[in-house]
Write a protein that holds these residues in place. Structure first.
Motif, short mmCIF file in Angstrom:
data_model
loop_
_atom_site.label_atom_id
_atom_site.label_comp_id
_atom_site.label_asym_id
_atom_site.label_seq_id
_atom_site.Cartn_x
_atom_site.Cartn_y
_atom_site.Cartn_z
N UNK A 100 -3.99 5.15 5.78
CA UNK A 100 -2.54 5.15 6.01
C UNK A 100 -1.73 4.99 4.72
N UNK A 101 -2.41 5.10 3.57
CA UNK A 101 -1.75 4.95 2.26
C UNK A 101 -1.10 3.57 2.10
N UNK A 102 -1.62 2.59 2.81
CA UNK A 102 -1.06 1.24 2.78
C UNK A 102 -2.13 0.25 2.33
N UNK A 103 -1.71 -0.98 2.05
CA UNK A 103 -2.65 -2.06 1.74
C UNK A 103 -3.04 -2.84 3.00
N UNK A 153 -13.52 8.09 -6.86
CA UNK A 153 -13.29 6.94 -5.99
C UNK A 153 -12.31 5.96 -6.64
N UNK A 154 -12.47 5.74 -7.94
CA UNK A 154 -11.55 4.86 -8.65
C UNK A 154 -10.14 5.45 -8.67
N UNK A 155 -10.04 6.78 -8.79
CA UNK A 155 -8.74 7.44 -8.78
C UNK A 155 -8.05 7.27 -7.43
N UNK A 164 -4.61 5.29 -6.77
CA UNK A 164 -3.50 5.92 -6.08
C UNK A 164 -2.94 4.99 -5.00
N UNK A 165 -3.80 4.43 -4.17
CA UNK A 165 -3.34 3.53 -3.11
C UNK A 165 -2.65 2.31 -3.70
N UNK A 166 -3.20 1.80 -4.79
CA UNK A 166 -2.60 0.63 -5.44
C UNK A 166 -1.21 0.96 -5.97
N UNK A 167 -1.07 2.10 -6.64
CA UNK A 167 0.23 2.47 -7.20
C UNK A 167 1.27 2.72 -6.12
N UNK A 188 3.26 5.31 4.24
CA UNK A 188 3.90 4.74 3.06
C UNK A 188 4.16 5.77 1.98
N UNK A 189 3.21 6.67 1.74
CA UNK A 189 3.39 7.66 0.68
C UNK A 189 4.55 8.59 0.99
N UNK A 190 4.64 9.06 2.23
CA UNK A 190 5.74 9.94 2.60
C UNK A 190 7.09 9.25 2.41
#
Length: 365
Positions: free
Chosen positions: A155-158, A184-186, A190-193, A278-280
């Motif tokens: 869900x692009x969330x934490x 995987x790190x990328x 991305x999710x973190x940023x 979240x990303x949208x």
């Protein structure tokens, strides 16, 4: 058999293996079998297993097939056979993937086939291309990583979509189909940023992580087809190794074109044009990106998502599989509903198009 133009796939499974498959529907361990396409005498050794989550409980099963002797079938190492059991038209998935492709979004190819297992006709299925290394090779695009969004935690969330608590890992909700540790790190970065950068930092950095135009074209596609679930799963991510940018692709789009995951009517105004996740939300908070989304929406609503453009496509797909529906033991009793789906889908296109246009001001205010 009825005169129809669908390819016929004959699958043969040893009775003991078939019994094991049916007894353990939640198992991901495949059983051996072989497949003979159409009237060909050539046999392909395959592994076959049920696919999906809740759809495994349906009387008409969906399958995942892998080839190992020969290793390739028409350039594919594997594909999915979707039963499309809850879709009364049986064309929504293919219609969606073809639509996404027409507006510039990477999407799997698909075609309808008639499946026969051990001499018993199982009915009409949608053969769906697997999104993997061959997916990239066939399109002559840069090698890269593929991640499947396997559940609602993508869900692009934490925060987990299930227990509403913090995720245990930043890549929770994803399965890497191909790629490496750097990919995987990328994804984790991305999710973190997405969740930690300030507005100014996000606007400055997100374009170096995500292909924004492709993302907004995907957003346009999901907005038009109205796949409510597609914002937190029912998608896959491709990371281009040359640019380092992520692109998003549709997956499992049967709950579209005016019906939900159970085949029930979903009103044309159910999904807002701002979408979800979240990303949208963060991308559309940027006025430049929001304007670009408006431009893409206007383009697609005028050129692609119209009665004039969609009617021949809907009618062609419907006519193609109609003669084979009466051979489908699970769908032939619903032939009347099936025949009414052309008008239903086209009515949705007209009403959804008008609704989106009426809501465009929400993106410019």
């Amino acid at each position: 058999m009825t005169n129809h133009n669908l390819p016929i796939y004959k699958v043969f499974i040893h009775p003991k293996d078939l019994s094991d498959l049916r007894k353990e529907i939640w198992s991901d361990e495949p059983v051996p079998a072989y497949l003979t396409p159409n009237q060909s005498k050539k046999k392909y050794d395959i592994d076959i297993v049920y696919r999906g989550s809740h759809i495994r409980e349906f009387v008409k099963k969906s399958y995942h097939i892998k080839f190992y002797k020969p290793e390739f079938f028409h350039g594919l190492k594997e594909f999915h056979l979707n039963a499309e059991y809850k879709d009364p038209s049986m064309i929504r998935n293919k219609l969606s993937f073809d639509f996404f492709s027409s507006i510039g979004v990477l999407a799997p190819t698909s075609r309808h086939i008639l499946l026969v297992i051990n001499g018993k006709t199982e009915g009409v299925y949608l053969q769906l291309e697997s999104v993997d290394e061959q997916f990239l090779t066939k399109r002559n695009i840069q090698n890269g990583a593929i991640f499947y969004a396997i559940d609602g935690d993508a869900n692009f969330s934490l925060i987990s979509d299930y227990d509403k608590g913090p995720k245990k890992t930043l890549d929770q909700g994803y399965e890497m189909k191909c790629g490496n540790e750097e990919d995987l790190l990328a994804l984790q970065e991305l999710i973190f940023k997405i969740n930690t950068l300030t507005k100014d930092e996000f606007n400055q950095e997100i374009g170096s992580c995500v292909n924004i135009e492709k993302y907004l074209r995907w957003l346009t596609g999901i907005t038009c087809t109205q796949n409510y679930d597609g914002f937190v799963h029912n998608y896959s991510l491709y990371r281009n190794h040359n640019t380092g940018l992520f692109e998003i692709m549709p997956w499992d789009y049967d709950a579209t074109w005016g019906r939900d995951v159970n085949g029930k009517v979903m009103d044309y105004d159910y999904l807002r044009i701002q979408g979800f996740n979240t990303l949208t939300a963060r991308i559309l908070d940027n006025p430049i990106y929001r304007k670009l989304y408006c431009n893409i929406l206007e383009e697609v609503l005028d050129k692609n998502f119209t009665i004039e453009k969609m009617q021949p496509k809907v009618e062609r797909l419907h006519s193609l599989i109609q003669p084979a529906i009466i051979e489908d033991p699970y769908k032939k009793k619903d032939i009347t509903t099936f025949n009414n789906e052309v008008e239903f889908i086209l009515t949705f296109v007209r009403d959804r198009n008008s609704y989106i246009k009426s809501q465009m001001h929400r993106l410019t205010n």
